[in-house]
Scaffold this motif. Structure first.
Motif, PDB file in Angstrom:
ATOM      1  N   ALA A 381      30.231  22.653  52.612  1.00  0.00           N
ATOM      2  CA  ALA A 381      29.874  22.739  54.026  1.00  0.00           C
ATOM      3  C   ALA A 381      30.176  20.719  53.513  1.00  0.00           C
ATOM      4  CB  ALA A 381      29.218  22.620  54.695  1.00  0.00           C
ATOM      5  N   GLU A 382      30.967  20.396  53.989  1.00  0.00           N
ATOM      6  CA  GLU A 382      30.999  18.699  54.810  1.00  0.00           C
ATOM      7  C   GLU A 382      29.888  18.628  56.064  1.00  0.00           C
ATOM      8  OE1 GLU A 382      31.008  15.344  55.830  1.00  0.00           O
ATOM      9  OE2 GLU A 382      31.653  15.675  54.342  1.00  0.00           O
ATOM     10  N   VAL A 383      28.867  17.458  55.885  1.00  0.00           N
ATOM     11  CA  VAL A 383      27.640  17.812  56.908  1.00  0.00           C
ATOM     12  C   VAL A 383      27.850  16.601  57.789  1.00  0.00           C
ATOM     13  CG1 VAL A 383      26.112  18.000  57.455  1.00  0.00           C
ATOM     14  CG2 VAL A 383      26.850  20.511  56.124  1.00  0.00           C
ATOM     15  N   THR A 384      28.063  15.212  56.628  1.00  0.00           N
ATOM     16  CA  THR A 384      27.795  13.702  56.786  1.00  0.00           C
ATOM     17  C   THR A 384      28.521  13.363  57.901  1.00  0.00           C
ATOM     18  OG1 THR A 384      27.599  13.683  54.439  1.00  0.00           O
ATOM     19  CG2 THR A 384      27.810  11.523  55.992  1.00  0.00           C
ATOM     20  N   ASN A 385      29.460  13.831  58.065  1.00  0.00           N
ATOM     21  CA  ASN A 385      30.529  13.460  59.335  1.00  0.00           C
ATOM     22  C   ASN A 385      30.804  14.593  60.366  1.00  0.00           C
ATOM     23  OD1 ASN A 385      31.611  11.291  57.456  1.00  0.00           O
ATOM     24  ND2 ASN A 385      33.550  13.037  56.770  1.00  0.00           N
ATOM     25  N   VAL A 386      29.645  15.514  60.643  1.00  0.00           N
ATOM     26  CA  VAL A 386      29.247  15.800  61.505  1.00  0.00           C
ATOM     27  C   VAL A 386      29.000  15.152  62.856  1.00  0.00           C
ATOM     28  CG1 VAL A 386      27.866  18.042  62.412  1.00  0.00           C
ATOM     29  CG2 VAL A 386      29.689  18.278  60.437  1.00  0.00           C
ATOM     30  N   PHE A 387      27.516  14.151  61.782  1.00  0.00           N
ATOM     31  CA  PHE A 387      26.717  13.292  62.440  1.00  0.00           C
ATOM     32  C   PHE A 387      26.840  12.350  61.509  1.00  0.00           C
ATOM     33  CE2 PHE A 387      24.391  17.134  61.884  1.00  0.00           C
ATOM     34  CZ  PHE A 387      24.637  18.052  63.248  1.00  0.00           C
ATOM     35  N   PRO A 388      28.039  11.096  61.992  1.00  0.00           N
ATOM     36  CA  PRO A 388      28.579   9.866  61.865  1.00  0.00           C
ATOM     37  C   PRO A 388      27.616   8.730  62.050  1.00  0.00           C
ATOM     38  CG  PRO A 388      29.695  10.654  63.508  1.00  0.00           C
ATOM     39  CD  PRO A 388      29.635  11.424  63.130  1.00  0.00           C
ATOM     40  N   GLY A 389      27.198   7.683  60.857  1.00  0.00           N
ATOM     41  CA  GLY A 389      26.295   6.549  61.220  1.00  0.00           C
ATOM     42  C   GLY A 389      24.568   7.888  61.242  1.00  0.00           C
ATOM     43  N   ALA A 390      24.369   8.172  60.880  1.00  0.00           N
ATOM     44  CA  ALA A 390      22.809   9.294  60.832  1.00  0.00           C
ATOM     45  C   ALA A 390      22.424   8.956  59.937  1.00  0.00           C
ATOM     46  CB  ALA A 390      22.977  10.475  61.468  1.00  0.00           C
ATOM     47  N   ALA A 391      21.249   8.642  59.653  1.00  0.00           N
ATOM     48  CA  ALA A 391      20.554   8.126  57.799  1.00  0.00           C
ATOM     49  C   ALA A 391      19.682   9.902  58.232  1.00  0.00           C
ATOM     50  CB  ALA A 391      19.441   7.247  58.724  1.00  0.00           C
ATOM     51  N   LEU A 392      20.706  10.772  57.070  1.00  0.00           N
ATOM     52  CA  LEU A 392      20.332  12.604  56.972  1.00  0.00           C
ATOM     53  C   LEU A 392      18.928  12.472  56.071  1.00  0.00           C
ATOM     54  CD1 LEU A 392      23.678  13.541  57.897  1.00  0.00           C
ATOM     55  CD2 LEU A 392      21.761  13.268  58.992  1.00  0.00           C
ATOM     56  N   LYS A 393      17.950  11.812  56.049  1.00  0.00           N
ATOM     57  CA  LYS A 393      17.554  12.310  55.469  1.00  0.00           C
ATOM     58  C   LYS A 393      16.494  13.253  55.316  1.00  0.00           C
ATOM     59  CE  LYS A 393      15.349   7.456  56.825  1.00  0.00           C
ATOM     60  NZ  LYS A 393      14.333   7.015  56.737  1.00  0.00           N
ATOM     61  N   PRO A 394      16.382  14.140  53.808  1.00  0.00           N
ATOM     62  CA  PRO A 394      16.311  15.165  53.330  1.00  0.00           C
ATOM     63  C   PRO A 394      14.551  15.794  54.061  1.00  0.00           C
ATOM     64  CG  PRO A 394      16.430  13.981  51.001  1.00  0.00           C
ATOM     65  CD  PRO A 394      15.835  12.964  52.517  1.00  0.00           C
ATOM     66  N   VAL A 395      14.362  16.989  54.248  1.00  0.00           N
ATOM     67  CA  VAL A 395      13.379  16.763  55.392  1.00  0.00           C
ATOM     68  C   VAL A 395      12.124  18.175  54.999  1.00  0.00           C
ATOM     69  CG1 VAL A 395      12.723  17.872  57.716  1.00  0.00           C
ATOM     70  CG2 VAL A 395      14.061  17.093  57.680  1.00  0.00           C
TER      71      VAL A 395
END
Length: 398
Positions: A381-395
């Protein structure tokens, strides 16, 4: 349903071309929202921290009642139905998740979370699940890709290509006063001659109605002896299980459990909150048992808009806080752990270093967890553009 209203419903569904028969390997994300700001500090009890007991003399879960799951944490006794799933590594949590909103407002924090926004960025538009579905729509996307259980469309699904708001599977039907089969045949003949997108959508939607109609009276009883709570939440989870077992291409299912705003007489091992926890735990355990033969096909994510303050108030309740424990259940979850550092604030530090309500620091941006869950459920899935500008760090949850 009149011809005009049917056309209107079909026209609301946007861009992608929906397949009448979905892919059988589809995965479903079940999003459970605990409305009201759940006190997750009493769900995952920090039994090893004396400050917890000092700040909550009347609300802390006694050690003798808590279900110990690690040297630091224990489960609320009403979470007993989920103990085995935690030990199996299929149920886990991330501590101190939150939004960057310090208002303490239920509406503001729910709205921000459901839209997938930050207080310091440009609104992305629509809901985060709606964006996800829109960005990842393909020619094999089902017309029943998103369902909200209840009577109101949640903000998180705003902007989705197609959404159904239902209370029961039987709501997904062509309702008319005559012979439904003849009505479907007549409408198919009418839309079958229409080569436009609307005509194609009409035929596919009618096919869906027929598939759902064929399910009625089948698969109603939960499997493997599962017993759902006898309330709206339990009934809703049972309907989600029916949809998953039916293989209709369901990707997203949203369901709420309200009543978590415990300012007064919250209780500890028993009481108002314990009753809600019992419904939540029994509902999730029943769903997991009902779907025992389909466990590779679903993931549950449980969230709330914010946690509660660390200390109890004068009314034997808890006021609005910040960070909370986000929970997840499923075969793709790296469970058996409570991720995140232990960030409880000492009594004298409350409201000093962190503006807004005191309580757990919002250590992990909720968007990072949401994004990781999406990737875990839908790997390509394309996820980055679901949350534009967010730092999606691994959890590390999925």
């Amino acid at each position: 349903m009149t011809r005009r209203s049917l056309i209107s419903k079909l026209a609301l569904a946007a861009a992608p071309t929906f397949a009448a028969v979905p892919r059988e390997e589809s995965h479903t994300l079940i999003h459970v929202f605990l409305r009201g700001g759940a006190d997750t500090l009493n769900l995952f009890v920090p039994h090893a921290d004396d400050r917890y007991y000092r700040l909550r003399p009347g609300l802390a879960i006694p050690v003798k009642d808590a279900i110990k799951i690690s040297d630091h944490y224990a489960l609320h006794p009403a979470m007993k139905p989920l103990e085995s799933l935690y030990k199996e590594g299929r149920f886990g949590a991330v501590q101190s998740v939150g939004v960057d909103n310090t208002s303490g407002s239920h509406f503001d924090c729910q709205d921000q979370m459901e839209h997938g926004d930050s207080m310091h960025g440009t609104p992305a538009g629509g809901g985060w699940l709606g964006r996800f579905l829109r960005l990842n729509a393909t020619d094999s996307t089902s017309a029943l890709s998103a369902v909200a259980i209840g009577t109101v469309l949640p903000e998180s699904l705003r902007g989705a290509p197609a959404v159904s708001v239902v209370e029961r599977i039987e709501d997904i039907a062509l309702k008319n006063s005559g012979d439904s089969a003849k009505a479907v045949q007549a409408l198919k003949a009418m839309y079958g001659a229409d080569v436009t997108l609307l005509g194609q959508r009409g035929v596919e939607t009618l096919d869906l109605f027929q598939r759902v109609s064929a399910l009625q009276g089948k698969g109603d009883a939960p499997e493997h002896g599962a017993a759902y709570p006898k309330d709206g939440f339990g009934a809703g989870l049972r309907e989600i299980a029916r949809l998953i077992k039916a293989g209709l291409g369901l990707q997203i299912a949203c369901i709420d459990l309200g009543g978590w705003d415990t300012h007064f007489f919250q209780g500890n091992a028993s009481g108002t909150q314990a009753e809600k926890i019992k419904i939540l735990a029994e509902g999730l355990a029943a769903l997991d048992l009902d779907l025992k033969s389909h466990r590779t096909r679903y993931t549950v994510m449980v969230t709330t808009e914010f946690g509660r303050r660390v200390y109890e108030n004068a009314s034997l309740g808890t006021d609005h806080g910040r960070g909370f424990a986000l929970m997840a259940l499923g075969d793709r979850v790296k469970g058996g752990r409570v991720l995140g550092t232990w960030p409880i604030q000492a009594e004298e530090d409350l409201n000093v270093n962190t503006p807004g309500p005191g309580g757990l620091h919002a250590e992990t941006d909720y968007r990072a967890v949401f994004a990781e869950v999406l990737r875990g459920c839908f790997s390509a899935a394309e996820v980055t553009n679901v949350f534009p500008g967010a730092a999606l760090k691994p959890v590390g949850l999925m």
